[in-house]
Design an enzyme around this catalytic site. Structure first.
Site, PDB file in Angstrom:
ATOM      1  N   PRO A  45       0.776  -1.227  -0.094  1.00  0.00           N
ATOM      2  CA  PRO A  45      -0.010   0.017  -0.084  1.00  0.00           C
ATOM      3  C   PRO A  45       0.878   1.313   0.012  1.00  0.00           C
ATOM      4  CG  PRO A  45      -0.075  -1.303   2.041  1.00  0.00           C
ATOM      5  CD  PRO A  45       0.606  -1.950   1.211  1.00  0.00           C
ATOM      6  N   ASP A  46       0.345   2.472  -0.547  1.00  0.00           N
ATOM      7  CA  ASP A  46       1.092   3.511  -0.562  1.00  0.00           C
ATOM      8  C   ASP A  46       0.857   4.153   0.725  1.00  0.00           C
ATOM      9  OD1 ASP A  46      -1.418   4.523  -0.990  1.00  0.00           O
ATOM     10  OD2 ASP A  46      -0.876   5.402  -2.963  1.00  0.00           O
ATOM     11  N   PHE A  47       1.153   5.498   0.866  1.00  0.00           N
ATOM     12  CA  PHE A  47       0.536   6.181   2.172  1.00  0.00           C
ATOM     13  C   PHE A  47      -0.707   6.955   2.039  1.00  0.00           C
ATOM     14  CE2 PHE A  47       4.994   7.532   4.373  1.00  0.00           C
ATOM     15  CZ  PHE A  47       5.161   6.155   4.528  1.00  0.00           C
ATOM     16  N   ARG A  48      -0.944   7.659   0.812  1.00  0.00           N
ATOM     17  CA  ARG A  48      -1.871   8.628   0.588  1.00  0.00           C
ATOM     18  C   ARG A  48      -3.203   8.469   0.128  1.00  0.00           C
ATOM     19  NH1 ARG A  48       2.847  11.046   1.512  1.00  0.00           N
ATOM     20  NH2 ARG A  48       3.007  12.245   3.166  1.00  0.00           N
ATOM     21  N   ASN A 119      10.911   5.087  -2.351  1.00  0.00           N
ATOM     22  CA  ASN A 119      10.458   3.802  -1.804  1.00  0.00           C
ATOM     23  C   ASN A 119      11.451   3.099  -0.935  1.00  0.00           C
ATOM     24  OD1 ASN A 119       8.054   4.583  -2.988  1.00  0.00           O
ATOM     25  ND2 ASN A 119       8.326   2.976  -4.751  1.00  0.00           N
ATOM     26  N   ASP A 121      11.298  -0.213  -0.629  1.00  0.00           N
ATOM     27  CA  ASP A 121      10.615  -1.718  -0.568  1.00  0.00           C
ATOM     28  C   ASP A 121      11.910  -2.438  -1.299  1.00  0.00           C
ATOM     29  OD1 ASP A 121      10.336  -1.029  -3.286  1.00  0.00           O
ATOM     30  OD2 ASP A 121       8.270  -0.734  -2.982  1.00  0.00           O
ATOM     31  N   HIS A 138      14.916   7.969   0.571  1.00  0.00           N
ATOM     32  CA  HIS A 138      14.560   7.816   1.809  1.00  0.00           C
ATOM     33  C   HIS A 138      14.894   6.526   2.582  1.00  0.00           C
ATOM     34  CE1 HIS A 138      10.655  10.671   0.938  1.00  0.00           C
ATOM     35  NE2 HIS A 138      11.880  11.004   0.975  1.00  0.00           N
TER      36      HIS A 138
HETATM   37  P1  CNA Z   1       1.956   8.780  -1.549  1.00  0.00           P
HETATM   38  O1  CNA Z   1       2.119  10.060  -0.889  1.00  0.00           O
HETATM   39  O2  CNA Z   1       1.475   7.725  -0.794  1.00  0.00           O
HETATM   40  O3  CNA Z   1       1.592   9.004  -3.047  1.00  0.00           O
HETATM   41  C1  CNA Z   1       1.476   7.835  -3.916  1.00  0.00           C
HETATM   42  C2  CNA Z   1       0.892   8.697  -5.191  1.00  0.00           C
HETATM   43  O4  CNA Z   1       0.962   7.461  -6.317  1.00  0.00           O
HETATM   44  C3  CNA Z   1      -0.403   9.288  -5.041  1.00  0.00           C
HETATM   45  O5  CNA Z   1      -0.443  10.350  -5.850  1.00  0.00           O
HETATM   46  C4  CNA Z   1      -1.596   8.074  -5.753  1.00  0.00           C
HETATM   47  O6  CNA Z   1      -2.505   8.630  -6.421  1.00  0.00           O
HETATM   48  C5  CNA Z   1      -0.527   7.544  -6.760  1.00  0.00           C
HETATM   49  N1  CNA Z   1      -0.596   6.145  -7.029  1.00  0.00           N
HETATM   50  C6  CNA Z   1      -1.138   4.965  -6.087  1.00  0.00           C
HETATM   51  N2  CNA Z   1      -0.893   4.164  -6.837  1.00  0.00           N
HETATM   52  C7  CNA Z   1      -0.822   4.235  -8.115  1.00  0.00           C
HETATM   53  C8  CNA Z   1      -0.629   3.412  -9.500  1.00  0.00           C
HETATM   54  N3  CNA Z   1      -0.846   2.035  -9.111  1.00  0.00           N
HETATM   55  N4  CNA Z   1      -0.286   4.272 -10.641  1.00  0.00           N
HETATM   56  C9  CNA Z   1      -0.101   5.468 -10.707  1.00  0.00           C
HETATM   57  N5  CNA Z   1      -0.096   6.076  -9.290  1.00  0.00           N
HETATM   58  C10 CNA Z   1      -0.476   5.585  -8.288  1.00  0.00           C
HETATM   59  O7  CNA Z   1       3.487   8.237  -1.581  1.00  0.00           O
HETATM   60  P2  CNA Z   1       4.925   9.141  -2.040  1.00  0.00           P
HETATM   61  O8  CNA Z   1       5.822   8.044  -2.327  1.00  0.00           O
HETATM   62  O9  CNA Z   1       4.606  10.126  -2.868  1.00  0.00           O
HETATM   63  O10 CNA Z   1       5.330   9.489  -0.462  1.00  0.00           O
HETATM   64  C11 CNA Z   1       6.598   9.614   0.044  1.00  0.00           C
HETATM   65  C12 CNA Z   1       6.832   8.407   1.214  1.00  0.00           C
HETATM   66  C13 CNA Z   1       5.903   7.248   0.767  1.00  0.00           C
HETATM   67  C14 CNA Z   1       7.930   8.100   1.125  1.00  0.00           C
HETATM   68  O11 CNA Z   1       8.664   8.386   1.960  1.00  0.00           O
HETATM   69  C15 CNA Z   1       8.061   6.538   1.127  1.00  0.00           C
HETATM   70  O12 CNA Z   1       9.076   6.023   1.861  1.00  0.00           O
HETATM   71  C16 CNA Z   1       6.552   6.082   1.359  1.00  0.00           C
HETATM   72  N6  CNA Z   1       6.195   4.766   1.347  1.00  0.00           N
HETATM   73  C17 CNA Z   1       6.943   3.881   0.325  1.00  0.00           C
HETATM   74  C18 CNA Z   1       6.455   2.541   0.118  1.00  0.00           C
HETATM   75  C19 CNA Z   1       7.286   1.779  -0.531  1.00  0.00           C
HETATM   76  O13 CNA Z   1       8.420   1.547  -0.492  1.00  0.00           O
HETATM   77  N7  CNA Z   1       6.591   0.923  -1.660  1.00  0.00           N
HETATM   78  C20 CNA Z   1       5.039   2.240   0.664  1.00  0.00           C
HETATM   79  C21 CNA Z   1       4.284   3.229   1.272  1.00  0.00           C
HETATM   80  C22 CNA Z   1       5.145   4.615   1.552  1.00  0.00           C
END
Ligand code: CNA
Length: 286
Positions: A45-48, A119, A121, A138
């Site tokens: 899952p993402d954050f937002r 990311n 991950d 990060h």
């Molecule tokens: P965020 O703030 O959660 O934003 C994610 C963005 O991606 C949003 O604009 C969503 O609309 C968009 N999105 C989600 N799914 C998709 C998709 N399938 N295709 C296209 N767009 C999509 O995350 P950010 O990375 O911008 O924020 C920064 C944080 C989140 C960092 O410090 C990371 O470490 C942290 N994070 C990382 C992970 C990971 O490593 N996979 C997971 C969750 C959070």
């Protein structure tokens, strides 16, 4: 800027024109900037994102606010919520997405100048992108240490602790002569108010020398990373693959917005480049 504003570098503001830009050999120093959105299709899952994002699902952890889980002061008082979350995010069980593999394809064709990822991950490496082309802005879950005495903590023990959502403690003992520590162990991921790795500052100027920038799956809400796309000078094309429009993307004459899920957008670009079969084969082989 309206969608009709004519592009300067590209023939037009479209993916086909971006593909032509790459095929013509004018894009040889591509800089890619990514966030959690490129890994959601892998099951992380993402954050937002509303409803599916981690922040929407943290209610059970009783945090003062969702961001507290990545706040060092909160972690010192209560590290447990972070480890509950770490269990969901921990590398090793996830498969890179088509978007990761596309970036790997750029690297294997010698077109990737640098990947900046937020990311943690480690899926970039799993997708085969060479380590020297990746800036993990990060940090990552690849290593961990005591937050007090900085003694590294072994990977295998860390994996066991994360699997049980247990908080690991510093392994420094009286036996090695330095005295017992017992500090909290934290992965080398950057928490709020912590400094980014020096590599980020050493490499970020590459954004200024890019001949094409690709921004994928990020809300561009965490600084200083969020400022990277703005370092790309006009009229260098910037392409956004994201669910939503973010940052200043769309305000330059050569910006191309590919809204929707990034794997679909990337597949369209691969089609236009004639790389689709290679992309799918590379993805399947991983
Ligand atoms: P965020 O703030 O959660 O934003 C994610 C963005 O991606 C949003 O604009 C969503 O609309 C968009 N999105 C989600 N799914 C998709 C998709 N399938 N295709 C296209 N767009 C999509 O995350 P950010 O990375 O911008 O924020 C920064 C944080 C989140 C960092 O410090 C990371 O470490 C942290 N994070 C990382 C992970 C990971 O490593 N996979 C997971 C969750 C959070």
């Amino acid at each position: 800027i309206s969608d009709d504003t004519p592009a300067v570098t590209l023939a037009e503001r479209s993916l086909a024109a971006v593909a032509d830009h790459i095929k013509s050999g004018k894009a040889r120093r591509i800089v890619v900037m990514t966030g959690a959105g490129i890994s959601t299709a892998a099951g992380i899952p993402d954050f937002r994102s509303p409803e599916t994002g981690l922040y929407a699902n943290l209610a059970a952890l009783n945090l003062p606010e969702p961001e507290a889980v990545f706040d060092l002061d909160f972690f010192k008082k209560n590290p447990k919520p972070f480890y509950v979350l770490a269990k969901d995010l921990y590398p090793g069980t996830f498969h890179p997405t088509v978007s990761h593999v596309f970036i790997s394809l750029l690297a294997s064709k010698g077109l990737l100048a640098q990947l900046f990822t937020q990311n943690i991950d480690c899926l970039e490496r799993t997708a085969g992108i060479p380590g020297e082309l990746i800036v993990e802005a990060h940090g990552s879950f690849a290593s961990q240490r005591c937050i007090d005495c900085k003694t590294p903590f072994p990977d295998d023990k860390m994996r066991e602790h994360v699997a049980r959502a247990e908080v690991p403690r510093c392994i420094r003992s009286e036996a090695n002569g330095d005295g017992r520590c017992d500090g909290l162990v934290k992965p080398d991921i950057v928490f709020f108010h912590e400094a980014l790795p020096s590599l980020f500052y050493e490499r970020r100027n590459l954004a200024e020398t890019a001949d094409l920038a690709l921004v994928l799956g990020t809300s561009l809400s965490v600084h200083p990373f969020a400022g990277l796309p703005d370092m790309v000078p006009e009229p260098v094309p910037r392409v956004l693959f994201n669910m939503e429009r973010v940052g200043s993307l769309g305000t330059h004459a050569d910006d191309v917005l590919v809204l929707g899920d990034c794997d679909t957008g990337v597949r369209k670009l691969a089609d236009a480049l004639g790389w689709r079969d290679e992309l799918e084969a590379k993805w399947r082989e991983l």
